[in-house]
Design an enzyme around this catalytic site. Structure first.
Site, mmCIF file in Angstrom:
data_model
loop_
_atom_site.group_PDB
_atom_site.id
_atom_site.type_symbol
_atom_site.label_atom_id
_atom_site.label_comp_id
_atom_site.label_asym_id
_atom_site.label_seq_id
_atom_site.Cartn_x
_atom_site.Cartn_y
_atom_site.Cartn_z
ATOM 1 N N GLU A 1 -1.229 -8.112 5.236
ATOM 2 C CA GLU A 1 -0.967 -8.453 6.648
ATOM 3 C C GLU A 1 -2.243 -8.451 7.494
ATOM 4 O O GLU A 1 -2.214 -8.829 8.651
ATOM 5 C CB GLU A 1 0.067 -7.467 7.232
ATOM 6 C CG GLU A 1 -0.455 -6.091 7.631
ATOM 7 C CD GLU A 1 -0.745 -5.157 6.464
ATOM 8 O OE1 GLU A 1 -0.681 -5.580 5.283
ATOM 9 O OE2 GLU A 1 -1.060 -3.981 6.742
ATOM 10 N N HIS B 1 -3.402 -4.638 1.637
ATOM 11 C CA HIS B 1 -2.807 -4.963 2.933
ATOM 12 C C HIS B 1 -2.815 -6.471 3.138
ATOM 13 O O HIS B 1 -3.783 -7.023 3.673
ATOM 14 C CB HIS B 1 -3.603 -4.297 4.068
ATOM 15 C CG HIS B 1 -3.366 -2.832 4.180
ATOM 16 N ND1 HIS B 1 -2.499 -2.292 5.094
ATOM 17 C CD2 HIS B 1 -3.864 -1.797 3.484
ATOM 18 C CE1 HIS B 1 -2.481 -0.974 4.960
ATOM 19 N NE2 HIS B 1 -3.304 -0.651 3.984
ATOM 20 N N CYS C 1 0.827 -1.206 0.000
ATOM 21 C CA CYS C 1 0.000 0.000 0.000
ATOM 22 C C CYS C 1 0.871 1.269 0.000
ATOM 23 O O CYS C 1 1.553 1.510 -0.982
ATOM 24 C CB CYS C 1 -1.000 -0.059 1.154
ATOM 25 S SG CYS C 1 -2.427 0.968 0.838
HETATM 26 N N1 GLN Z 1 -3.686 6.492 0.787
HETATM 27 C C1 GLN Z 1 -2.390 6.251 1.363
HETATM 28 C C2 GLN Z 1 -1.307 7.031 0.649
HETATM 29 O O1 GLN Z 1 -1.547 7.635 -0.361
HETATM 30 C C3 GLN Z 1 -2.057 4.771 1.358
HETATM 31 C C4 GLN Z 1 -3.091 4.017 2.162
HETATM 32 C C5 GLN Z 1 -2.597 2.786 2.834
HETATM 33 O O2 GLN Z 1 -1.385 2.529 2.992
HETATM 34 N N2 GLN Z 1 -3.532 2.031 3.323
HETATM 35 O O3 GLN Z 1 -0.206 7.069 1.100
#
Ligand code: GLN
Length: 194
Positions: free
Chosen positions: A171, A169, A78
């Protein structure tokens, strides 16, 4: 084999648990001098702008570029995926600039800000359960990057040699097979560096 989880911001404990389930020794990393003893590193989700700022503040940018140059695997999930990318759509500056890809932040529209789905991933037999939270997507990849999974025509997992990145995610569920995949990458890199 020891794998670190970067603990500047974001979901750390769950990654430690998943790595352990996948058979690795897993440790929390807060300072650059802790990188030396590691064979691989996970960069968790969170907020990429914040993680990037803290990386600059605590000298992780150079240190992780060197870590990668040694062939040591990195896994960005992410926000961690955003941090690994060479290009971030609509932003001048990238963070680690390691993976040849353009990423788009918060790419899944409002109603789909958070969702779960079963995802086919190349190299993993059965679909994995993926949790997306304000997730980025990979808009474009360079030649050396393999696409490992796609959700509704959008790239959500990719690998470039010893670098692995996913939009979701992995995890947050009991399904640790993507961590297992990364642990196997770390084993391969250890064998190659031996
Ligand atoms: N929206 C976040 C970003 O742009 C990432 C979101 C996440 O890691 N769950 O950094």
């Amino acid at each position: 084999m020891k794998i670190g989880v970067l603990a500047l911001q974001g979901a750390v404990a769950e990654h430690i648990r998943s790595l352990k389930l996948a058979g690795a020794e897993a440790v929390i990393v807060k300072r650059v001098d802790e990188l030396d003893e590691l064979d691989g590193l996970v960069i968790p989700g969170g907020e990429s702008t914040t993680i990037g700022k803290l990386m600059r503040k605590y000298d992780f940018i150079d240190a992780l570029q060197q870590f990668s140059a040694q062939g040591k695997p990195l896994f960005g999930t992410c926000a961690g995926l955003i941090v690994l990318a060479e290009r971030i759509a609509g932003q001048e500056e990238a963070h680690l600039s390691l993976m040849d890809m353009t990423v788009c932040r918060n790419a899944f529209g409002r109603q789909k800000e958070s969702f779960e789905t079963d995802l086919d991933v190349t190299g993993i037999d059965e679909p994995i359960r993926a949790v997306f939270i304000r997730a980025p997507l990979i808009e474009q990849v360079g030649e050396g990057v393999d696409v490992l999974s796609v959700y509704k025509d959008e790239i959500v997992t990719a690998r470039q040699g010893h670098l692995l990145a996913c939009s979701f995610h992995p995890e947050l569920t009991d399904d640790y097979r993507l961590h297992q995949y990364f642990v196997d990458m770390v084993k391969e890199s250890l064998a190659a560096r031996a």
